[in-house]
Design a protein around this motif. Structure first.
Motif, short mmCIF file in Angstrom:
data_model
loop_
_atom_site.label_atom_id
_atom_site.label_comp_id
_atom_site.label_asym_id
_atom_site.label_seq_id
_atom_site.Cartn_x
_atom_site.Cartn_y
_atom_site.Cartn_z
N GLY A 197 0.83 -1.20 0.00
CA GLY A 197 0.00 0.00 0.00
C GLY A 197 0.85 1.24 0.00
O GLY A 197 2.02 1.23 -0.42
N SER A 198 0.28 2.33 0.48
CA SER A 198 0.98 3.61 0.49
C SER A 198 0.74 4.31 1.82
O SER A 198 -0.38 4.34 2.34
CB SER A 198 0.47 4.50 -0.66
N VAL A 199 1.82 4.89 2.36
CA VAL A 199 1.71 5.66 3.60
C VAL A 199 1.66 7.16 3.30
O VAL A 199 1.74 7.98 4.21
CB VAL A 199 2.89 5.36 4.54
N ALA A 200 1.52 7.53 2.01
CA ALA A 200 1.47 8.94 1.62
C ALA A 200 0.36 9.66 2.39
O ALA A 200 -0.73 9.14 2.56
CB ALA A 200 1.26 9.08 0.12
N GLY A 201 0.68 10.88 2.84
CA GLY A 201 -0.27 11.66 3.61
C GLY A 201 -0.15 11.45 5.10
O GLY A 201 -0.73 12.22 5.88
#
Length: 459
Positions: A197-201
Motif C-alpha cells: 500500500g501507500s503511507v502517503a499523507g
C-alpha cells in the motif's frame, strides 16, 4: 415421450408395468406420454397411451466460502476467497453461473469481485481490505437449473492486521553542520512484506533526543522531510524520526542519527559617528557582528578605549552601540571591540578593526567686513578671529572670494588676522578657512556677502 420428443423405451414386465428413469428433464412443465404397443404381436394387441403432467423445479444449492491465507493476514496482503456451490439432494449436476463476493455488507461499495463457476467453484482475490475484522459473504446468483444460495447466515470471518513498517533517517549534512546552516532531515517509511500500500499523507515526528522538533508529511515516494526553523545549538544532537502510524500501518521509529553542529565563525566591524572626533564631542561607536551562515549573533561586545577603559554592551539584532561622552584630552586615541558569544556557544568570538585618531579641539571662525557696502574704489578690511577652548590658536587663515584665493595670512598672538583690499564692483561671497594647529581642528567661517558699489552710488 416428453411431448413429441422420445426420451426412452422400457419393456413391459409380466405384471404389465414398464419403468423409465431419466435426469434429462429441464426445469419446466412437461407432458410425459407413455405409449404401449406390442412389437411382437401387433395384430392381437392394439397400442394405448397415457399422458402425465410433470413439473421440474431448479435444484437447491448450498454455497460455502473459504480464504487463503485464512489467518495472519495484514493490510495490503493479497487474499484469495474461494466459493464452492454444491447441489442439494435430490438434485444433481454441477451448478454453473456466477458468484458475487462482498465484505461486511451486500452493497455495490462493498463488492470484492465476481467469479464464474467452473466445476462448481470460483475464486476472487483482493488486497484492499482495511485492517480490522471483516465478514465475507458469497452469493450464488442461480442459473436455469440451479437455485440461488448464499453464506449470509454463516459468513466467513477474516481478520486483517495493520501492516508493519520500518523507518530510516538521513541528514543533508552528514559530515556535520555549522550553527545557522540549513539542515534537512529525511525519513523514509517502508512497508514490510507481506504488507503493501501507500503511507502517503501520513505524518512523521522528528525528535532531538526527547525534544519534539516538528512534523513532516509523507509524500508519494514514502519520504517526509523536515528542516528545523530554529537552528540546532552548537553541540552533538541525537536525531530520530517516528512514523506515527495509522489504521492500516503500525508506527515505527528510526535508528538515531548524530548531527554535530559547530559554532559559526563571526566577524566584527567597528564604526563611529561622527567619523571625525574632537575633544568633548559625543561619539556613537557601533560594533556590527555577522556570522558565516547568516544567523544573527547574540551575546555582548566589550569596547576598549585607549587600552584602559572598557564598556560592555549587549547585542541587539547583531549590533551593539556605545554612546561615548567624548575624549577630554588632545592627542592620539584608539578604540576596539571584542565580540563575546555567551551561552550557548553558538558563535565564535571575534575582534574588530581598531579605530584611531588624533583628537583635537574644535575651532570656530568669525568673519567681518568693514565697511559694507564698500564705496567705489575704496578698500574694505576683512577681519577674522579664531576661538576655541585651551591655548590661543595659531596657524594661518586663507581669505576667499568665492572660489578665488585672496590671500593666506598668519594669525597674530590673539588668534586674529585681517586683510585690506579693493574689490571690483559687484557682490562678493567672502569666507575664511582656518588651517588648524597642533591642538585645534581646521574650520571655516560663514559666507559674508560684501557689496562693492559702482561709481556715483552711495550707501
Amino acid at each position: 415421450y416428453d411431448g413429441s420428443t422420445l426420451i426412452g423405451n422400457g419393456p413391459v414386465n409380466s405384471s404389465g408395468i414398464a419403468t423409465l428413469t431419466t435426469s434429462a428433464l429441464t426445469v419446466a412443465s412437461h407432458s410425459i406420454v407413455a405409449l404401449a404397443y406390442s412389437a411382437a404381436n401387433p395384430v392381437n394387441f392394439a397400442y394405448s397411451f397415457s399422458i402425465l403432467p410433470q413439473n421440474v423445479a431448479p435444484a437447491d444449492t448450498t454455497t460455502t466460502v473459504t480464504s487463503s491465507p485464512s489467518r495472519g493476514t495484514v493490510y495490503g496482503q493479497n487474499i484469495t476467497f474461494t466459493a464452492t456451490v454444491a447441489v442439494v439432494n435430490p438434485g444433481a449436476g454441477t451448478p454453473d453461473g456466477v458468484v458475487l463476493f462482498f465484505y461486511d455488507a451486500v452493497s455495490v461499495a462493498n463488492l470484492i469481485g465476481v467469479g464464474t463457476l467452473s466445476a462448481g467453484t470460483t475464486s476472487v482475490s483482493t488486497n484492499g481490505l482495511s485492517a480490522g475484522n471483516h465478514t465475507i459473504i458469497a452469493i450464488y446468483g442461480s442459473s436455469t437449473n440451479f437455485a440461488t444460495s448464499n453464506t449470509m447466515a454463516a459468513p466467513l470471518s477474516q481478520t486483517v492486521a495493520a501492516a508493519s513498517t520500518q523507518t530510516s533517517l538521513t541528514t543533508s549534512a552528514s559530515g556535520g553542520s555549522i550553527y545557522g546552516q540549513a539542515v534537512t532531515f529525511t525519513a523514509t517509511v517502508t512497508i514490510l512484506s507481506p504488507g503493501a500500500g501507500s503511507v502517503a499523507g501520513g505524518s512523521v515526528a522528528f525528535f532531538d533526543g526527547g525534544t519534539d522538533l516538528g512534523i513532516g508529511t509523507i509524500q508519494a515516494n514514502g519520504q517526509a522531510s523536515f528542516s528545523p526553523t530554529t537552528p540546532l545549538n552548537a553541540s552533538s544532537h541525537s536525531i530520530s524520526a517516528v512514523y506515527v502510524g495509522s489504521t492500516n500501518f503500525v508506527y515505527s521509529t528510526s535508528p538515531s542519527v548524530t548531527q554535530t553542529v559547530t559554532a559559526a565563525g563571526t566577524s566584527t566591524a567597528l564604526s563611529a559617528s561622527p567619523s571625525s572626533w574632537s575633544v568633548g564631542q559625543a561619539i556613537a561607536f557601533t560594533a556590527t557582528v555577522t556570522s558565516a551562515t547568516g544567523a544573527v549573533p547574540t551575546g555582548a561586545v566589550t569596547f576598549t578605549i585607549d587600552n584602559n577603559q572598557t564598556f560592555v554592551m549587549q547585542l541587539t539584532a547583531g549590533a551593539a552601540t556605545l554612546n561615548f561622552a567624548g575624549f577630554t584630552t588632545v592627542g592620539h586615541h584608539t578604540i576596539s571591540a571584542v565580540y563575546n558569544p555567551g551561552t550557548p556557544m553558538n558563535f565564535v568570538a571575534s575582534t574588530s578593526n581598531t579605530l584611531s585618531q588624533t583628537v583635537l579641539r574644535d575651532s570656530s571662525v568669525a568673519l567681518s567686513a568693514t565697511p559694507n557696502p564698500v564705496p567705489y574704489q575704496q578698500p574694505v578690511t576683512l577681519s577674522t578671529t579664531i576661538t576655541g577652548s585651551g591655548p590661543t590658536p595659531t596657524g594661518t587663515v586663507t581669505f576667499y572670494d568665492g572660489s578665488t584665493v585672496l590671500k593666506t595670512v598668519a594669525l597674530d598672538g590673539t588668534g586674529s588676522a585681517s586683510l585690506s583690499l579693493v574689490l571690483a564692483t559687484g557682490t562678493h561671497n567672502i569666507f575664511v578657512t582656518y588651517s588648524g594647529d597642533a591642538t585645534m581642528n581646521p574650520s571655516a567661517s560663514q559666507v559674508v556677502q560684501v557689496v562693492a558699489l559702482q561709481q556715483g552710488l552711495v550707501s
